[in-house]
Design a protein around this motif. Structure first.
Motif, PDB file in Angstrom:
ATOM      1  N   MET A   1       0.853  -1.139   0.090  1.00 13.14           N
ATOM      2  CA  MET A   1      -0.005   0.049   0.196  1.00 13.14           C
ATOM      3  C   MET A   1       0.943   1.346   0.021  1.00 13.14           C
ATOM      4  O   MET A   1       1.833   1.391   0.946  1.00 13.14           O
ATOM      5  CB  MET A   1      -1.097  -0.083   1.152  1.00 13.14           C
ATOM      6  N   ALA A   2       0.568   2.162  -0.794  1.00 14.72           N
ATOM      7  CA  ALA A   2       1.494   3.376  -1.004  1.00 14.72           C
ATOM      8  C   ALA A   2       1.176   4.602   0.279  1.00 14.72           C
ATOM      9  O   ALA A   2       2.249   5.219   0.376  1.00 14.72           O
ATOM     10  CB  ALA A   2       1.152   3.998  -2.400  1.00 14.72           C
ATOM     11  N   GLU A   3       0.076   4.479   0.777  1.00 18.08           N
ATOM     12  CA  GLU A   3      -0.130   5.405   1.671  1.00 18.08           C
ATOM     13  C   GLU A   3      -1.261   4.917   2.451  1.00 18.08           C
ATOM     14  O   GLU A   3      -2.116   4.303   2.301  1.00 18.08           O
ATOM     15  CB  GLU A   3      -0.286   6.767   1.229  1.00 18.08           C
ATOM     16  N   VAL A   4      -1.368   5.578   3.847  1.00 19.00           N
ATOM     17  CA  VAL A   4      -2.416   5.441   4.674  1.00 19.00           C
ATOM     18  C   VAL A   4      -2.813   7.189   5.050  1.00 19.00           C
ATOM     19  O   VAL A   4      -2.314   7.953   5.342  1.00 19.00           O
ATOM     20  CB  VAL A   4      -2.102   4.965   6.137  1.00 19.00           C
ATOM     21  N   ARG A   5      -4.116   7.102   4.995  1.00 23.36           N
ATOM     22  CA  ARG A   5      -4.647   8.584   4.966  1.00 23.36           C
ATOM     23  C   ARG A   5      -5.925   8.527   5.794  1.00 23.36           C
ATOM     24  O   ARG A   5      -6.808   7.781   5.937  1.00 23.36           O
ATOM     25  CB  ARG A   5      -5.063   9.127   3.538  1.00 23.36           C
ATOM     26  N   LEU A   6      -5.689   9.177   7.058  1.00 25.75           N
ATOM     27  CA  LEU A   6      -7.005   9.322   8.148  1.00 25.75           C
ATOM     28  C   LEU A   6      -7.587  10.829   7.861  1.00 25.75           C
ATOM     29  O   LEU A   6      -6.690  11.605   7.636  1.00 25.75           O
ATOM     30  CB  LEU A   6      -6.456   9.378   9.328  1.00 25.75           C
ATOM     31  N   SER A   7      -8.957  10.778   7.945  1.00 20.41           N
ATOM     32  CA  SER A   7      -9.151  12.272   7.826  1.00 20.41           C
ATOM     33  C   SER A   7     -10.511  12.324   8.825  1.00 20.41           C
ATOM     34  O   SER A   7     -11.163  11.394   9.418  1.00 20.41           O
ATOM     35  CB  SER A   7      -9.941  12.479   6.328  1.00 20.41           C
ATOM     36  N   ALA A   8     -10.890  13.293   9.159  1.00 17.97           N
ATOM     37  CA  ALA A   8     -12.018  13.891  10.228  1.00 17.97           C
ATOM     38  C   ALA A   8     -13.286  14.328   9.383  1.00 17.97           C
ATOM     39  O   ALA A   8     -13.382  14.462   8.337  1.00 17.97           O
ATOM     40  CB  ALA A   8     -11.471  14.831  11.317  1.00 17.97           C
ATOM     41  N   SER A   9     -14.389  14.599  10.109  1.00 19.01           N
ATOM     42  CA  SER A   9     -15.538  15.198   9.646  1.00 19.01           C
ATOM     43  C   SER A   9     -15.084  16.470   8.875  1.00 19.01           C
ATOM     44  O   SER A   9     -15.834  16.848   7.943  1.00 19.01           O
ATOM     45  CB  SER A   9     -16.405  15.371  10.559  1.00 19.01           C
ATOM     46  N   ASP A  10     -14.035  17.073   9.323  1.00 18.10           N
ATOM     47  CA  ASP A  10     -13.576  18.381   8.763  1.00 18.10           C
ATOM     48  C   ASP A  10     -12.330  17.857   7.836  1.00 18.10           C
ATOM     49  O   ASP A  10     -11.660  17.494   8.233  1.00 18.10           O
ATOM     50  CB  ASP A  10     -12.963  19.280   9.851  1.00 18.10           C
ATOM     51  N   PRO A  11     -12.814  17.896   6.405  1.00 16.39           N
ATOM     52  CA  PRO A  11     -11.783  17.397   5.628  1.00 16.39           C
ATOM     53  C   PRO A  11     -10.410  18.321   5.405  1.00 16.39           C
ATOM     54  O   PRO A  11      -9.568  17.464   4.763  1.00 16.39           O
ATOM     55  CB  PRO A  11     -12.520  17.587   4.269  1.00 16.39           C
ATOM     56  N   ALA A  12     -10.312  19.296   6.123  1.00 12.41           N
ATOM     57  CA  ALA A  12      -9.085  20.035   6.300  1.00 12.41           C
ATOM     58  C   ALA A  12      -8.143  19.397   7.299  1.00 12.41           C
ATOM     59  O   ALA A  12      -7.055  19.720   7.373  1.00 12.41           O
ATOM     60  CB  ALA A  12      -9.441  21.550   6.697  1.00 12.41           C
ATOM     61  N   ARG A  13      -8.742  18.373   8.068  1.00 15.76           N
ATOM     62  CA  ARG A  13      -7.783  17.791   9.176  1.00 15.76           C
ATOM     63  C   ARG A  13      -7.440  16.417   8.573  1.00 15.76           C
ATOM     64  O   ARG A  13      -8.234  15.480   8.608  1.00 15.76           O
ATOM     65  CB  ARG A  13      -8.625  17.443  10.343  1.00 15.76           C
ATOM     66  N   THR A  14      -6.069  16.040   8.247  1.00 17.28           N
ATOM     67  CA  THR A  14      -5.698  14.781   7.941  1.00 17.28           C
ATOM     68  C   THR A  14      -4.368  14.411   8.292  1.00 17.28           C
ATOM     69  O   THR A  14      -3.676  15.102   8.960  1.00 17.28           O
ATOM     70  CB  THR A  14      -5.687  14.861   6.327  1.00 17.28           C
ATOM     71  N   LEU A  15      -4.292  12.870   8.693  1.00 17.29           N
ATOM     72  CA  LEU A  15      -2.947  12.651   8.762  1.00 17.29           C
ATOM     73  C   LEU A  15      -2.643  11.778   7.395  1.00 17.29           C
ATOM     74  O   LEU A  15      -3.243  10.721   7.174  1.00 17.29           O
ATOM     75  CB  LEU A  15      -2.960  11.529   9.929  1.00 17.29           C
ATOM     76  N   ARG A  16      -1.431  11.669   7.044  1.00 20.60           N
ATOM     77  CA  ARG A  16      -0.888  11.058   5.845  1.00 20.60           C
ATOM     78  C   ARG A  16       0.268  10.130   6.081  1.00 20.60           C
ATOM     79  O   ARG A  16       1.253  10.893   6.460  1.00 20.60           O
ATOM     80  CB  ARG A  16      -0.857  11.711   4.714  1.00 20.60           C
ATOM     81  N   GLY A  31       7.195   8.950   5.271  1.00 25.87           N
ATOM     82  CA  GLY A  31       6.878  10.317   5.299  1.00 25.87           C
ATOM     83  C   GLY A  31       5.703  10.379   6.123  1.00 25.87           C
ATOM     84  O   GLY A  31       4.664   9.602   6.072  1.00 25.87           O
ATOM     85  N   VAL A  32       5.321  11.512   6.907  1.00 21.81           N
ATOM     86  CA  VAL A  32       4.196  11.796   7.388  1.00 21.81           C
ATOM     87  C   VAL A  32       4.024  13.223   7.348  1.00 21.81           C
ATOM     88  O   VAL A  32       4.592  14.048   7.205  1.00 21.81           O
ATOM     89  CB  VAL A  32       4.304  11.753   9.221  1.00 21.81           C
ATOM     90  N   GLU A  33       2.391  13.527   6.935  1.00 25.36           N
ATOM     91  CA  GLU A  33       1.984  14.734   6.707  1.00 25.36           C
ATOM     92  C   GLU A  33       0.837  15.035   7.549  1.00 25.36           C
ATOM     93  O   GLU A  33      -0.098  14.104   7.583  1.00 25.36           O
ATOM     94  CB  GLU A  33       1.587  15.038   5.218  1.00 25.36           C
ATOM     95  N   ILE A  34       0.750  16.210   8.392  1.00 28.62           N
ATOM     96  CA  ILE A  34      -0.366  16.186   9.235  1.00 28.62           C
ATOM     97  C   ILE A  34      -0.976  17.790   8.627  1.00 28.62           C
ATOM     98  O   ILE A  34       0.060  18.746   8.630  1.00 28.62           O
ATOM     99  CB  ILE A  34      -0.082  16.648  10.758  1.00 28.62           C
ATOM    100  N   THR A  35      -2.281  17.832   8.464  1.00 28.17           N
ATOM    101  CA  THR A  35      -2.825  18.976   7.902  1.00 28.17           C
ATOM    102  C   THR A  35      -4.105  19.411   8.755  1.00 28.17           C
ATOM    103  O   THR A  35      -4.762  18.607   9.312  1.00 28.17           O
ATOM    104  CB  THR A  35      -3.413  18.687   6.503  1.00 28.17           C
ATOM    105  N   ALA A  36      -3.929  20.661   9.321  1.00 27.61           N
ATOM    106  CA  ALA A  36      -5.302  20.892  10.030  1.00 27.61           C
ATOM    107  C   ALA A  36      -5.257  22.549  10.117  1.00 27.61           C
ATOM    108  O   ALA A  36      -4.151  23.331  10.479  1.00 27.61           O
ATOM    109  CB  ALA A  36      -4.992  20.620  11.631  1.00 27.61           C
ATOM    110  N   GLU A  37      -6.540  22.906   9.775  1.00 28.37           N
ATOM    111  CA  GLU A  37      -6.693  24.554   9.461  1.00 28.37           C
ATOM    112  C   GLU A  37      -5.746  24.751   8.409  1.00 28.37           C
ATOM    113  O   GLU A  37      -5.826  24.407   7.420  1.00 28.37           O
ATOM    114  CB  GLU A  37      -6.860  25.172  10.783  1.00 28.37           C
ATOM    115  N   ARG A  38      -4.861  25.785   8.770  1.00 31.07           N
ATOM    116  CA  ARG A  38      -4.093  26.477   7.737  1.00 31.07           C
ATOM    117  C   ARG A  38      -2.541  25.959   7.989  1.00 31.07           C
ATOM    118  O   ARG A  38      -1.878  26.585   7.634  1.00 31.07           O
ATOM    119  CB  ARG A  38      -4.301  27.757   7.692  1.00 31.07           C
ATOM    120  N   LEU A  39      -2.468  24.761   8.763  1.00 25.75           N
ATOM    121  CA  LEU A  39      -1.100  24.217   8.955  1.00 25.75           C
ATOM    122  C   LEU A  39      -0.776  22.975   8.506  1.00 25.75           C
ATOM    123  O   LEU A  39      -1.856  22.249   8.349  1.00 25.75           O
ATOM    124  CB  LEU A  39      -1.266  23.917  10.601  1.00 25.75           C
TER     125      LEU A  39
END
Length: 142
Positions: A1-16, A31-39
């Motif tokens: 599997m190339a990646e694992v992606r978690l998302s919340a009810s707010d699609p702007a909040r993710t962990l990859r 690699g890890v990428e965390i996205t939340a709001e404008r971060l």
């Protein structure tokens, strides 16, 4: 599997989690990428075969009836941690925290960021455990 992606009810909040590579028989990285709001925080993690993350998640899925307190997992160098708490209604709150250390490793934290996701204690946790197991190329343990 190339990646694992978690998302919340707010699609702007993710962990990859992405790009897992085994560098030698003992160590690898991803690699890890965390996205939340404008971060957005992107970084690399060293690992020894996933550091038991898949087993940890399978354990949470197996205990779908709940537990007391918080269960924790950490990466090889403690730069990615996961705290899991059971909540009423059969849900698990997953708090992922990433941190970057300075020159005095573990004494000097340059930055840290946390993001939370809530998952159903049974099938959703089992699906996540399977994805992580596949990501690291591990046999399913749950």
């Amino acid at each position: 599997m190339a990646e694992v992606r978690l998302s919340a009810s707010d699609p702007a909040r993710t962990l990859r989690l992405s790009g897992y590579e085994q560098h030698d028989p003992y160590f690898g990285g991803f690699g890890v990428e965390i996205t939340a709001e404008r971060l957005t925080a992107s970084f690399s993690i060293g690992t020894s075969h996933g550091d038991g993350l898949a087993e940890f998640l399978f354990g949470l899925a197996q205990d779908f009836r709940g537990w007391q307190g918080t269960r924790s997992w950490r990466s090889l160098e403690n730069d990615l941690t996961l705290a899991a708490g059971y909540e009423s209604g059969g849900h698990v709150r997953l708090t992922w925290t990433a941190r970057r250390f300075g020159w005095n490793w573990h004494e000097d934290i340059h930055w840290s960021v946390s993001v939370e996701f809530v998952r159903e204690a049974g099938e959703e946790m089992l699906d996540l455990a399977r994805e992580v197991s596949s990501f690291f190329g591990e046999p399913e343990v749950g």
